[in-house]
Design an enzyme around this catalytic site. Structure first.
Site, PDB file in Angstrom:
ATOM      1  N   LYS A  62      51.890  40.185  43.943  1.00  0.00           N
ATOM      2  CA  LYS A  62      51.576  40.761  42.643  1.00  0.00           C
ATOM      3  C   LYS A  62      51.753  42.270  42.750  1.00  0.00           C
ATOM      4  O   LYS A  62      51.026  42.931  43.497  1.00  0.00           O
ATOM      5  CB  LYS A  62      50.146  40.423  42.210  1.00  0.00           C
ATOM      6  CG  LYS A  62      49.954  38.955  41.863  1.00  0.00           C
ATOM      7  CD  LYS A  62      48.610  38.690  41.220  1.00  0.00           C
ATOM      8  CE  LYS A  62      48.482  37.230  40.826  1.00  0.00           C
ATOM      9  NZ  LYS A  62      47.192  36.940  40.150  1.00  0.00           N
TER      10      LYS A  62
ATOM     11  N   GLU B  55      47.083  42.366  35.113  1.00  0.00           N
ATOM     12  CA  GLU B  55      46.502  41.943  36.379  1.00  0.00           C
ATOM     13  C   GLU B  55      46.602  43.096  37.367  1.00  0.00           C
ATOM     14  O   GLU B  55      47.549  43.880  37.327  1.00  0.00           O
ATOM     15  CB  GLU B  55      47.229  40.718  36.917  1.00  0.00           C
ATOM     16  CG  GLU B  55      47.053  39.485  36.052  1.00  0.00           C
ATOM     17  CD  GLU B  55      47.725  38.268  36.648  1.00  0.00           C
ATOM     18  OE1 GLU B  55      48.102  38.342  37.830  1.00  0.00           O
ATOM     19  OE2 GLU B  55      47.867  37.275  35.939  1.00  0.00           O
TER      20      GLU B  55
ATOM     21  N   ALA C 230      49.158  37.224  48.714  1.00  0.00           N
ATOM     22  CA  ALA C 230      48.184  36.157  48.938  1.00  0.00           C
ATOM     23  C   ALA C 230      48.858  35.007  49.663  1.00  0.00           C
ATOM     24  O   ALA C 230      49.877  34.478  49.208  1.00  0.00           O
ATOM     25  CB  ALA C 230      47.620  35.678  47.604  1.00  0.00           C
TER      26      ALA C 230
ATOM     27  N   PHE D 151      49.972  31.498  50.886  1.00  0.00           N
ATOM     28  CA  PHE D 151      50.086  30.223  50.185  1.00  0.00           C
ATOM     29  C   PHE D 151      49.141  29.191  50.795  1.00  0.00           C
ATOM     30  O   PHE D 151      48.908  29.170  52.012  1.00  0.00           O
ATOM     31  CB  PHE D 151      51.512  29.707  50.291  1.00  0.00           C
ATOM     32  CG  PHE D 151      52.393  30.104  49.130  1.00  0.00           C
ATOM     33  CD1 PHE D 151      52.126  31.235  48.389  1.00  0.00           C
ATOM     34  CD2 PHE D 151      53.500  29.345  48.790  1.00  0.00           C
ATOM     35  CE1 PHE D 151      52.939  31.601  47.330  1.00  0.00           C
ATOM     36  CE2 PHE D 151      54.327  29.697  47.733  1.00  0.00           C
ATOM     37  CZ  PHE D 151      54.044  30.831  46.991  1.00  0.00           C
ATOM     38  N   LEU D 152      48.660  28.312  49.949  1.00  0.00           N
ATOM     39  CA  LEU D 152      47.964  27.119  50.406  1.00  0.00           C
ATOM     40  C   LEU D 152      49.014  26.068  50.766  1.00  0.00           C
ATOM     41  O   LEU D 152      50.188  26.206  50.424  1.00  0.00           O
ATOM     42  CB  LEU D 152      47.041  26.601  49.305  1.00  0.00           C
ATOM     43  CG  LEU D 152      45.847  27.499  48.959  1.00  0.00           C
ATOM     44  CD1 LEU D 152      45.092  26.930  47.763  1.00  0.00           C
ATOM     45  CD2 LEU D 152      44.920  27.665  50.145  1.00  0.00           C
TER      46      LEU D 152
ATOM     47  N   ASP E 261      38.476  35.771  33.099  1.00  0.00           N
ATOM     48  CA  ASP E 261      39.645  34.908  32.919  1.00  0.00           C
ATOM     49  C   ASP E 261      39.622  33.711  33.865  1.00  0.00           C
ATOM     50  O   ASP E 261      40.577  33.450  34.584  1.00  0.00           O
ATOM     51  CB  ASP E 261      40.919  35.739  33.144  1.00  0.00           C
ATOM     52  CG  ASP E 261      42.182  34.963  32.792  1.00  0.00           C
ATOM     53  OD1 ASP E 261      42.150  34.221  31.812  1.00  0.00           O
ATOM     54  OD2 ASP E 261      43.191  35.110  33.500  1.00  0.00           O
TER      55      ASP E 261
ATOM     56  N   ASP F   8      43.394  33.227  41.859  1.00  0.00           N
ATOM     57  CA  ASP F   8      43.784  34.070  40.733  1.00  0.00           C
ATOM     58  C   ASP F   8      42.653  34.970  40.249  1.00  0.00           C
ATOM     59  O   ASP F   8      41.948  34.653  39.284  1.00  0.00           O
ATOM     60  CB  ASP F   8      44.286  33.191  39.585  1.00  0.00           C
ATOM     61  CG  ASP F   8      44.967  34.021  38.511  1.00  0.00           C
ATOM     62  OD1 ASP F   8      45.298  35.180  38.785  1.00  0.00           O
ATOM     63  OD2 ASP F   8      45.152  33.509  37.400  1.00  0.00           O
TER      64      ASP F   8
END
Length: 565
Positions: free
Chosen positions: A259, A280, A363, A365-366, A432, A452
């Protein structure tokens, strides 16, 4: 006739020589990599085929990168439309209800006076230094942060490395995918051991029913370093969502969601902005990971800040033509791009470097949903996402009674998880939270994944008490959560001080300006006020769920329904 035969033989010989040369050209890079790997095994050298100082290929000359990167199925969750999406809803909504009972006793703790000064977090070496070493280290040594898990069975772990899934490095296109070559990374049988896996994979196989990662797992810090230092080999846009996000693939086949920075740290959300129309923030994603760890939830995937070269690490390695076409040079000679998304993807909202460096959050990843399915749940206290309409929970004070009679909130610990998430969001000011996810393997007996968090930390001068409505309506909380909140309100373990120390470890430090840190202390007191009001009305045993019985957390996941009030 003889001449014709000689000519045919000559043509055949030329063809064979050409084939031999092509074969040698194809084998040469692999032989070089193998030689480099052998030569660097003793000194821990990199097995990359390119040197770090290699210049990028010319934009016009290079065409599209032709890397044959096989993206391993284990880490790509981007094909799940509900995963890590900032906001699927394009509806619009008003800021929620008036401040509720959460601020009832705030005066007892003292209000914050005057406007907060805009200043960055001071260096820990010169300001408010702890008397005895690190306060963060002392916190993690506290008994509340040293509780042990029950013995994990195959049903409690997301993956069973030995039987359920073969994490075989040979399945990758290149044998060097697992990292540096070490002779002792092989077991006596000649197979690779779990310790030799890259850090992103070790993070994945450590996920269990109770946590994304353990409190003192060294793999997490190693993974954070990888997010900052690993070479980026491929970039693509993430589908879905209202704002631009990029999927970045690393040399060790790990992946992360990027991001980019859209606002400076001092910029507050304008008061007339609806929560769904705000930008964001990359620093909010970073700060959320550290806050989640300090609260001991450990439900946010690892996030680190990174300074990215937009030319060498995005434009020159992307195979996404739609993304590549949006790059341009601004009048100030800065490299810019804007990508494609539902909103804020245009030349008016372009992301520009200085001249080609840009901050962003990465971030981890899962695991891919093909291997570890996740279920998406609608948040019962989801906002209406409309400028004029209100959600049911905003107009019905007894809304929680209805929720408590609805699965999965009528049994287990899901309602308590919602309360944890509510507190987490209020401390950040995140409005959010429309959906949440859980791992399907563990059914309803598992934690909520806190994905998020980019719309947190938008305002430090305003506390959105409507975020606390689930807590004030349900009056339920885990005992362990309640005790940790009380601990973090004490001077020696003050939340703002711990956050400042933790955030100093990030590559982009400072992450939050001081007013945001002070706001967390103020909001923490408000959470404790709401719980104090609940205990006064309902009684301690009806509000606080004792999850500290015994020496482990087996009682946390018993099918004991919430007490009816």
């Amino acid at each position: 006739m003889i001449l014709l035969r000689k000519f045919r033989v000559l043509i055949l010989m030329v063809f064979l020589v050409a084939c031999s040369m092509h074969i040698m050209i194809d084998l040469l890079p692999k032989l070089e990599r193998r030689g480099a790997g052998v030569g660097g095994a003793g000194g821990g050298g990199c097995s990359c085929s390119h040197t770090p100082s290699e210049e990028p290929r010319g934009w016009a000359k290079q065409g599209w990168p032709n890397n044959k990167h096989t993206l391993r199925i284990l880490q790509d969750f981007s094909n799940e439309p509900s995963s890590n999406v900032s906001s699927h809803s394009r509806e619009k909504v008003p800021i929620a209800a008036e401040k509720g009972e959460g601020g009832g006793r705030l005066e007892r703790y003292g209000q914050r006076g005057g406007d907060a000064r805009r200043r960055f977090v001071p260096d820990a070496r010169t300001a408010d230094a702890p008397v005895r070493g690190s306060r963060l280290a002392a916190l993690y040594e506290h008994p509340l942060y040293r509780r042990t898990l029950p013995v994990l069975t195959d049903e409690d772990t997301l993956f069973n490395v030995n039987t359920d899934i073969r994490f075989d490095p040979k399945a990758a296109e290149e044998p060097e995918w697992h990292g540096e070559s070490n002779a002792d990374e092989f077991s006596p049988t000649g197979e690779l051991t779990a310790d030799s896996y890259p850090n992103w994979l070790r993070f994945h196989i450590g996920i269990n029913r109770y946590e994304l990662y353990s409190r003192h797992n060294p793999v997490i810090d190693a993974l954070l370093k990888d997010l900052v230092s690993q070479k980026i080999t491929s970039v693509a846009m993430k589908s879905g969502g209202t704002q631009l996000k990029l999927i970045m693939t690393f040399q060790n086949y790990g992946q992360a969601l990027f991001k980019p920075m859209k606002q400076t740290r001092e910029q507050e959300t304008p008061p007339d902005f609806f929560y769904f129309s705000d930008f964001e923030r990359h620093n909010a994603e970073i700060a959320a990971f550290h806050l989640d760890r300090i609260l001991d939830f450990r439900r946010v995937p690892p996030v680190a800040g990174r300074l990215v070269n937009m030319t060498k690490e995005i434009r020159d390695v992307t195979r996404d033509k739609k993304l590549w076409r949006t790059f341009f040079i601004s009048p100030a000679n800065n490299v810019c791009f804007y990508g494609e998304c539902s909103y804020y993807c245009s030349t008016e909202h372009a992301l520009c470097g200085k001249p080609d460096q840009i901050e962003g959050s990465l971030a981890a990843f899962l695991p891919d949903t093909a291997l570890a399915k996740r279920k998406t749940w609608r948040n019962p206290w989801r906002r209406s996402y409309h400028k004029r309409k209100k959600a049911e929970w905003e107009v019905d004070p007894d809304y929680c009674e209805e929720v408590k009679q609805t699965p999965p909130y009528d049994s287990g610990t899901r309602l308590l998880d919602i309360m944890d998430m509510t507190i987490f969001d209020f401390l950040m000011g995140n409005m959010d939270r429309h959906h949440y996810e859980t791992f399907e393997k563990f059914d309803n007996e598992t934690f909520i994944i806190h994905l998020d968090n980019g719309r947190g930390f938008g305002k430090y001068s305003h506390d959105e008490v409507s975020i606390l409505v689930p807590l004030s309506q349900c009056c339920r909380v885990r005992k362990s959560t309640h005790l940790r909140l009380q601990l973090l309100a004490k001077a020696e373990y003050l939340l703002s001080t711990l956050m400042a120390e933790s955030l100093l470890k990030d590559h982009l430090s400072p992450i939050l300006i001081q007013p945001h840190l002070e706001a967390m202390d103020r909001r923490l007191r408000q959470v404790l006020n709401v719980l104090a009001d609940c205990i006064e009305k309902e009684g301690y045993s009806n509000v606080v769920e004792d999850d500290l019985q015994g020496t482990d957390r087996t009682t946390d996941h018993a099918h004991t329904g919430p007490r009816q009030r």
